[in-house]
Design an enzyme around this catalytic site. Sequence first.
Site, PDB file in Angstrom:
ATOM      1  N   HIS A 101       0.775  -1.153   0.022  1.00 42.07           N
ATOM      2  CA  HIS A 101       0.073   0.050   0.038  1.00 42.07           C
ATOM      3  C   HIS A 101       1.041   1.198   0.116  1.00 42.07           C
ATOM      4  CE1 HIS A 101      -2.887  -2.809   2.204  1.00 42.07           C
ATOM      5  NE2 HIS A 101      -3.342  -2.369   1.279  1.00 42.07           N
ATOM      6  N   GLU A 117      -0.904  -3.928  -8.820  1.00 42.90           N
ATOM      7  CA  GLU A 117      -0.873  -5.076  -9.806  1.00 42.90           C
ATOM      8  C   GLU A 117      -1.095  -6.492  -9.029  1.00 42.90           C
ATOM      9  OE1 GLU A 117       2.434  -4.875 -12.265  1.00 42.90           O
ATOM     10  OE2 GLU A 117       1.695  -3.248 -13.431  1.00 42.90           O
ATOM     11  N   SER A 150      -2.357  -8.222   3.108  1.00 40.88           N
ATOM     12  CA  SER A 150      -3.025  -8.185   4.530  1.00 40.88           C
ATOM     13  C   SER A 150      -3.237  -9.580   4.813  1.00 40.88           C
ATOM     14  CB  SER A 150      -4.047  -7.261   4.568  1.00 40.88           C
ATOM     15  OG  SER A 150      -3.986  -6.020   4.333  1.00 40.88           O
TER      16      SER A 150
END
Length: 280
Positions: free
Chosen positions: A35, A148, A186
Amino acid sequence: MDTVGDIAGLRTALDVQRHRKIGLVPTMGNLHAGHMALVRECRRACDICVVSIFVNPTQFGPNEDFGSYPRTLAEDLRLLKAAGTDFVFNPSVDTMYPAGQEDHVSVSVPSLAHTLCGEARPGHFDGVATVVAKLFNIVAPHEAFLGEKDWQQLTLIRTMVRQLDMPLWVTGVPTVREASGLAMSSRNNYLSDEERQRAALINRILNGIKTGIERGDHDYEAAEARGRQKLAAAGFDVDYVAVRDAGRLVPPDADTNRLRILAAARLGRARLIDNVGVAL
Ligand code: PAF
């Protein structure tokens, strides 16, 4: 950095910035280096960086991990502030779906929503397209930044933007990987240390197929089957290993000039996805 939970408040704050280039990084929080690469790219390309943090219930199936999805807002805000984010949009479920989730308008990209991850996760991509369309309408960014790693999601959002004539540019940012090659996610938090090491096999298999293709092996189905077998033998529950046209996500045909090799497999509690590109 301002953290805003309501739509009117965010619009008012952004209204006075409209002469500047506004970038949006849509996220579900629990931020990791992947992120932060999106945020860095947004900072580099835009004057104003907006990051949304919203765990979107409509993209989770009934037996999926919406309830247990990691929520780490305080740490996310700390990272975003340090990275120079201007605005964080962190709405509640009621703010995003005031009429409830059932009766809400749904955006669908039929050509891409039902294949690959869409087969294993029915309705998932309608939830993604709907919430991302809403975020684009709320923030009205000039450019949005997506990873991506979720190649199907990126392709589907680009298709939505094109077909709905949304006035923004969608930039895909390369996948950030752990030293083992495992794509950052995550959901890697669900893996034990041993599983985390084993999970790197997905990327090794994708790269093996890529090398084979670059050396001239164009029997894609055989390569997919070998990839699935290797993952199954290592204890993965495999959804797919697939060589596809990078833009349309159909099996390669005469119009294909870029391939994407994609995989999804479950290991322990985690459903892992990854992909690599090959130019023909
Ligand atoms: O990739 C994600 O984190 C989510 O699917 C997104 C794009 C933020 C939509 O909820």
